[in-house]
Scaffold this motif. Sequence first.
Motif, PDB file in Angstrom:
ATOM      1  N   LYS A   1       6.175  -2.251  -6.389  1.00  0.00           N
ATOM      2  CA  LYS A   1       7.375  -2.776  -7.040  1.00  0.00           C
ATOM      3  C   LYS A   1       8.051  -3.841  -6.177  1.00  0.00           C
ATOM      4  N   LYS A   2       8.047  -3.592  -4.867  1.00  0.00           N
ATOM      5  CA  LYS A   2       8.662  -4.559  -3.954  1.00  0.00           C
ATOM      6  C   LYS A   2       7.992  -5.918  -4.078  1.00  0.00           C
TER       7      LYS A   2
ATOM      8  N   ARG B   1       0.873  14.866  -3.123  1.00  0.00           N
ATOM      9  CA  ARG B   1       0.120  13.930  -3.957  1.00  0.00           C
ATOM     10  C   ARG B   1       1.058  13.026  -4.756  1.00  0.00           C
ATOM     11  N   LYS B   2       2.099  13.663  -5.308  1.00  0.00           N
ATOM     12  CA  LYS B   2       3.045  12.898  -6.128  1.00  0.00           C
ATOM     13  C   LYS B   2       3.776  11.845  -5.288  1.00  0.00           C
ATOM     14  N   MET B   3       4.185  12.247  -4.075  1.00  0.00           N
ATOM     15  CA  MET B   3       4.900  11.314  -3.210  1.00  0.00           C
ATOM     16  C   MET B   3       4.037  10.100  -2.880  1.00  0.00           C
TER      17      MET B   3
ATOM     18  N   GLN C   1       3.611   3.086  -5.797  1.00  0.00           N
ATOM     19  CA  GLN C   1       4.266   2.324  -6.873  1.00  0.00           C
ATOM     20  C   GLN C   1       5.493   1.595  -6.351  1.00  0.00           C
ATOM     21  N   ALA C   2       6.229   2.266  -5.451  1.00  0.00           N
ATOM     22  CA  ALA C   2       7.433   1.639  -4.892  1.00  0.00           C
ATOM     23  C   ALA C   2       7.042   0.411  -4.071  1.00  0.00           C
ATOM     24  N   GLU C   3       5.974   0.549  -3.294  1.00  0.00           N
ATOM     25  CA  GLU C   3       5.490  -0.598  -2.509  1.00  0.00           C
ATOM     26  C   GLU C   3       5.085  -1.740  -3.441  1.00  0.00           C
TER      27      GLU C   3
ATOM     28  N   LEU D   1       3.955   7.818  -5.876  1.00  0.00           N
ATOM     29  CA  LEU D   1       5.227   7.131  -6.102  1.00  0.00           C
ATOM     30  C   LEU D   1       5.501   6.087  -5.025  1.00  0.00           C
ATOM     31  N   LYS D   2       5.141   6.417  -3.791  1.00  0.00           N
ATOM     32  CA  LYS D   2       5.361   5.465  -2.699  1.00  0.00           C
ATOM     33  C   LYS D   2       4.523   4.207  -2.923  1.00  0.00           C
TER      34      LYS D   2
ATOM     35  N   ASN E   1       6.925   9.009 -19.505  1.00  0.00           N
ATOM     36  CA  ASN E   1       6.181   8.777 -18.282  1.00  0.00           C
ATOM     37  C   ASN E   1       6.757   9.681 -17.213  1.00  0.00           C
TER      38      ASN E   1
ATOM     39  N   ARG F   1       2.897  -1.179 -18.783  1.00  0.00           N
ATOM     40  CA  ARG F   1       3.967  -0.783 -19.705  1.00  0.00           C
ATOM     41  C   ARG F   1       5.209  -0.449 -18.916  1.00  0.00           C
TER      42      ARG F   1
END
Lengths: 451, 671
Positions: B646-647, B634-636, B642-644, B639-640, B622, B595
């Motif tokens: 995303k790339k 934990r959050k970082m 997810q960022a990876e 997110l990291k 979200n 989503r």
Amino acid sequence: MIGRTCLVVGRRVSGPGLRFSSSGGEIKKEECERTKSSLLTKQASLYVHWPYCLRRCSYCNFNKYIPRENNHHAMTECLQREAVHLLQLSQVSSITSVFFGGGTPSLANPSTIGAILETVSGQVDFSDRAEVTLEVNPTPEGMSKLEDYCRAGVNRFSIGVQSLQDDDLRVLGRDHSSHQALQTIEEAQRLCPGRVSVDVIFGRPGQRVDSWEKELSEVLKVCDDHVSLYQLTLERGTQLFKQVQRGEVTVPADDVTAEMFQSARRTFLKSGFVQYEVSNFARNNAVSHHNLSYWKGRQYIGVGPGAHGRFVPFGEGGVAREARTQTLEPDLWMREVRQKGHGTRRRIQLSHLELLEEVLVMGMRLTEGINHKHWELFSPQLGLRDIFGTSADVQDLLRNGRLILDDRGLRSSWDGLALLDSILPALLVELETQIVQKLQRDLTQETSSQR
Amino acid sequence: MSLLSVFSPLLRRVSQFKTHRRKIHSYGLSYSVLRHCWAKRTPVFSSSCRTIRTQTDKESIDLSAFPPERIRNFCIIAHIDHGKSTLADRLLEMTGAIAKNEKNKQVLDKLQVERERGITVKAQTASLFYSHQGEQYLLNLIDTPGHVDFSYEVSRSISACQGVLLIVDANQGIQAQTVANFYLAFEAQLSIIPVINKIDLKNADPERVESQIEKVFDIPSEECIRISAKLGTNVERVLQAVVDRIPPPVAKIDDPFTALVFDSDFDHYRGVVANIAVFGGQVRKGDKVVSAHLGKTYDVNELGLLRPNEHPTQKLFAGQVGYIVAGMKDVKEAQIGDTLYLQKQPVEALPGFKPAKPMVFAGMYPMDQSEYPGLRSAIERLTLNDSSVTVQKDSSLALGAGWRLGFLGLLHMEVFNQRLEQEYNASVIVTAPTVPYKAVLSSTKLIKEHGSEEITVVNPAQFPDRSVVSAYLEPMVLGTILAPDAYTGKIMSICANRRAVQKNMVYIDDQRVMMKYLFPLNEIVVDFYDLLKSMSSGYASFDYENAGYQAADLIKMDILLNGRPVEELTTIVHRERAYASGKAMCERLKDSIPRQMFEIAVQAAIGSKILARETIKAYRKNVLAKCYGGDITRKMKLLKKQAEGKKKMRRIGNVDVPKDAFIDVLKRKDK
């Protein structure tokens, strides 16, 4: 954990950050900047973890233990010892706020709280007006000690009300009733008027939007000037998680919890509350200074089993901020503190990029976002516009009104805040790209100037 | 002689044998008997013993003692698991080619995938020495793959043979591949010896199988040999029948040397090892031979028999089958079906084989682009030994650089994948298989451009528009299904759903039915066989042979995300099937695209007409509820990650599509 919120110190006590920055009105801008950035390492907030609970809440996977015997005395001694050790290691000159979290810190003796605060005062500057928050479980036992906590130095209470529905409190495994919660709020307000926070959980099993709205209006009637609103998250390994997996309990669907969140935001706004962070609402500027320092990327020292910290260990020649975690298990932690003076289990040095990533992720949780000045403290060479100004992804987010980048700085819009976790990955990708490119440019310049 | 348990006495014994053998040789006695005894005594040392044995055998065989009339070339054909390789093991043991050993299980199946799946993929040759009525015979056994996907191997092998052993399981009776293999042999006019195997099984019913054979193949039941390859029962009779019932090869030793290349292998040290059948004359080490196909001349460095391991000899004579190493460095130099002759005595080339045409195509991509070079070399090495796989570079915006590989059939594709994974440790994304379509062009300009009126379309991106085409054609196959008659109704209905046309239906006995259907190949490439197996509780067998092309109402279907076409998901479908396959793709995409902050319309479209639609609802909320000092780490991390991710995502318009979503939609479903 009962909830760690804080509230504004209002007019009576000005926040520590504020005090320092306002002190140099006449000083030249440059000098002022230097002072500000040196404050980043000269100050810290202090988090103290009390690991014990009387029982396990069905939704909680936090670091807590049901004590086998009364070892308050030993625990107090160790918390003091570790505080001294870490304060010296950080070489901070002042502590700007203290937060007692857990576990259930309202199970600790008021004398324990007092002893730790005295220890801090003995080591560094610690204004008696600094915010000192204690998480409170709203049971008669917790309530009876509130006055003693105040005498020991606590000036703010965060009360784990969670719900005003007794049935829901049972499902959540809480050991208090809604009636007891109301009494505790009243007592806390009597002792610390304007400095009481209430934690509420939504998205509970069987909850509906209309019943939630009704409950919210009740909360608004009884609360003080600060409310923390958390959506229930099903954590693996909790009893509630298993119940949901087995189909014994159903939690509201995503769309329903989203509506609960939006409805709450509107309701609070109407009642004069400012949503200053994703889950935190305050009126009369009663924000939590302790928590604000997390979101603003300031240093903090974590004391106690499983506590986290972020500071530069100047005491042993450190130059960069470290992410530190203390040993989780209380008995092990105590043994280590006795042997070495501290129970630090993990130390990870943060790179410049990692520090900026944390500043970004935490700062974006605030409705005011990250202002240019604040960002410059951490990234003097690459401003917010340099980093995010050209990215196509960010442009998209700006265009469809999820993100705002203007003269004030970078922040989420009202809509964007609810979708922050979908926005952050794009921002992180851009941040990394720009920082890496900058590094490469610097390297090329260096080599060409050497020639 | 007792078992030798220490190494030095063994060596001594070997040298004794050497002399002993030579002596025996001069008396013209049978090797096989001797080798048999020898091997039998040393099972413990079987591996070391084999090398030694090869050495002792060197220069000891005089192949000139085997004129064509003392040679029989045959192969074994059978449905999967009917015991072909077990019979081969017994034949090898009885003639002494290998030691009689409990461990002799499918000796000719060398590949891990062959042993695991119990199938033969690569044809293998073994020369056996057999004594019959006082005469010494050279029997060349060519073990062939059972599956018709590998029928190019079968037909090649058949061309080197004069007869076949057709194995049928005494319990299961005739199966789909039995039929397909029978026709291959029948059309090649080979002598067919029906062998009913597994008569030791409790439920064996050889009478019934004999009557099936009589009914379906018109072979009198008296000609069947009942055996148990496992126990060795009556296997001797099979050897006798090979000599008595299969004619010797027609080949004259006085003719100029002529040999057919019927298979090839690649060895990193010696280059190409070509399997040849000598149709006339003789060849020796040091001869200069010419490839009729390329006109290139090569020096014969090594030649010999395969027993089944290479066994060098000085010469090969007319009628014999063996291998030759002649300094060919590229596997393409040893074209299957090529003719070899002596430089000094040119001959007319033998009729070759039609090169195998790939009928199933699939994209292959590395899991990660960094693995590209490794995967490339693995594919290169594997295709050296399997020249029937066609390889074309391809690239997908979603999956990166990769290849489009052509296979002869589905099993061929699966076996190739499995070998890639097992032998080369390469992990790959394999896209759902497609078939080669054809388009008959109507525009003279395009015909000129392509140089022909008919073009083959493998990549949907190159599918020509209807306006320039007079007809589209799709590949057809003639499918054979054998099943108990209780399943007839169900089978007919799934075939009808697959656009199949029934060609005939016969009872091969009172319970089993054989049905023939003309299928569009596209309808069976993905999951037909699995469906057939599961609906018949495993009792139905299926096989197919290619049946040319037929006109079909084909259309190009696009998949759109918020109105933007996703190039890599474009497919060619039959108009009748467009809705069902479009809907299925939309559903799979809906489940695999996460989503996002806005609604995503997933649509299947033909031109501007939308066939199917699924909607991925927008996230309304979200954001992590609690994020304080203890939650940052934990959050970082999350997110990291997810960022990876995303790339690596592919952006279609404003929609981020993870690679996994493409994989989910494109790859074959796991079984």
